[in-house]
Scaffold this active site. Structure first.
Site, PDB file in Angstrom:
ATOM      1  N   VAL A 195       0.815  -1.216   0.000  1.00 24.50           N
ATOM      2  CA  VAL A 195       0.000   0.000   0.000  1.00 24.50           C
ATOM      3  C   VAL A 195       0.852   1.271   0.000  1.00 24.50           C
ATOM      4  CG1 VAL A 195      -2.017  -1.090   1.081  1.00 24.50           C
ATOM      5  CG2 VAL A 195      -0.280   0.018   2.524  1.00 24.50           C
TER       6      VAL A 195
ATOM      7  N   TYR B 246       3.256   5.576  15.281  1.00 23.23           N
ATOM      8  CA  TYR B 246       1.989   4.866  15.028  1.00 23.23           C
ATOM      9  C   TYR B 246       0.794   5.779  15.334  1.00 23.23           C
ATOM     10  CZ  TYR B 246      -1.489   1.093  15.385  1.00 23.23           C
ATOM     11  OH  TYR B 246      -2.597   0.287  15.227  1.00 23.23           O
TER      12      TYR B 246
ATOM     13  N   ALA C 263       0.419   8.642  12.852  1.00 23.71           N
ATOM     14  CA  ALA C 263      -0.141   8.159  11.582  1.00 23.71           C
ATOM     15  C   ALA C 263      -1.646   7.952  11.708  1.00 23.71           C
ATOM     16  CB  ALA C 263       0.533   6.848  11.166  1.00 23.71           C
ATOM     17  N   LYS C 264      -2.090   7.356  12.800  1.00 24.28           N
ATOM     18  CA  LYS C 264      -3.519   7.061  12.968  1.00 24.28           C
ATOM     19  C   LYS C 264      -4.327   8.337  13.218  1.00 24.28           C
ATOM     20  CE  LYS C 264      -3.375   2.546  12.469  1.00 24.28           C
ATOM     21  NZ  LYS C 264      -3.997   1.870  11.328  1.00 24.28           N
TER      22      LYS C 264
END
Ligand code: NAP
Length: 262
Positions: A61, A152, A155-156
């Site tokens: 992706v 993390y 990014a979320k």
């Protein structure tokens, strides 16, 4: 059969939450494309769904060329994409002071840029159709400052905001865009990222005192994929056992050191 003959793409669907979602959508009549960096795993997962029409294909992706090739394959095969579950992602638990640029870039490129690339390519197909459902798999770590979650979580959090912008811009094309934010879910990723003390801390902080299951995320994904959620737009649906909403929880003698869960 709420999704009869709908074409659904689930990225990172070879295992874990993605596979559970693929199974649930297939059980409601959808034809599944499972796309994963693990091509063999994607093929086996598609076969396991038991529908001859389902397809397992390779994708990275984070790579625009790979994403475009995936979309071409799907459109050549089925002519349309009705549902996208943007699920592919990697974990990460490195403390902020130790986080290296390489890990930061890798996490952002898969969990945020990857979700953007797939969503944009799918949305272009959906816009032509005049309909579509996009579900981004975000995380509680994008809403609260968890230890070791700098890359993390960033990014979320970015994915949640991207969802809102997409919802605003894609409404006119008949496309719904929403997030699911899972809490702690029992998958391979959690096995890798959560040690014993992390697990004890989660079980203490979650009002329901347990991890969720991939199937419980899949139930939410089915709802957001179906017509029953047509007027829900730009929303984040937390599936977290109450983790985000919890305040003080008095549990008598049951405190942090004494949870009975591993
Ligand atoms: P998982 O078991 O590790 O599954 C993720 C899948 O994505 C794997 O099959 C993985 O392939 C694949 N993948 C990784 N990088 C990819 C790439 N560049 N392109 C395509 N596929 C790729 O993870 P999970 O726990 O099911 O998590 C799924 C999603 O839920 C992720 O977005 C995660 O951030 C989110 N989430 C999980 C939790 C949790 O507690 N488990 C909580 C909140 C949010 P490989 O195995 O070959 O790497």
């Amino acid at each position: 059969m709420r999704l009869e003959k709908k074409i659904a793409l689930v990225t990172g669907g070879a295992r874990g939450i993605g596979f559970a979602i693929a199974k649930r959508l297939a059980s409601e009549g959808a034809i599944l494309v499972i796309a994963d960096i693990n091509e063999q795993g994607a093929r086996e997962a598609a076969e396991a769904l038991g529908s001859e029409k389902s397809l397992g294909i390779a994708v990275n992706v984070a790579d625009e060329v790979s994403v475009n090739a995936m979309i071409r394959t799907i459109v050549d095969h089925y002519g349309r994409i009705d549902i996208l579950v943007n699920n592919a992602g990697i974990g990460g638990n490195t403390p902020f002071l130790d986080l290296r640029l390489e890990e930061w870039n890798r996490t952002i490129s898969i969990n945020l840029t990857g979700a953007f690339l797939v969503a944009q390519a799918c949305a272009r197909v959906m816009a032509e159709q005049g309909s579509g459902k996009i579900i981004n798999i975000a995380s509680l770590s994008g809403q609260r400052g968890g230890h070791g979650r700098a890359a993390y979580g960033a990014a979320k959090a970015g994915l949640e905001l991207l969802t809102k912008v997409m919802a605003v811009e894609l409404s006119e094309f008949g496309i719904n865009v929403n997030n699911i934010a899972p809490g702690a879910i029992e998958t391979e990723m959690a096995k890798f990222a959560h040690d014993r003390s992390t697990r004890a801390a989660y079980n203490y902080l979650i009002p329901m005192t347990r991890y969720g299951t991939p199937e419980e995320i899949a139930d939410a994904a089915l709802f957001l994929s179906s017509e029953e959620s047509n007027y829900i737009q730009g929303h984040t649906l937390n599936v977290d056992g109450g983790f985000r909403e919890a305040g003080l929880m008095f549990r008598g003698s049951k405190n942090l050191g004494q949870t009975d869960q591993p």
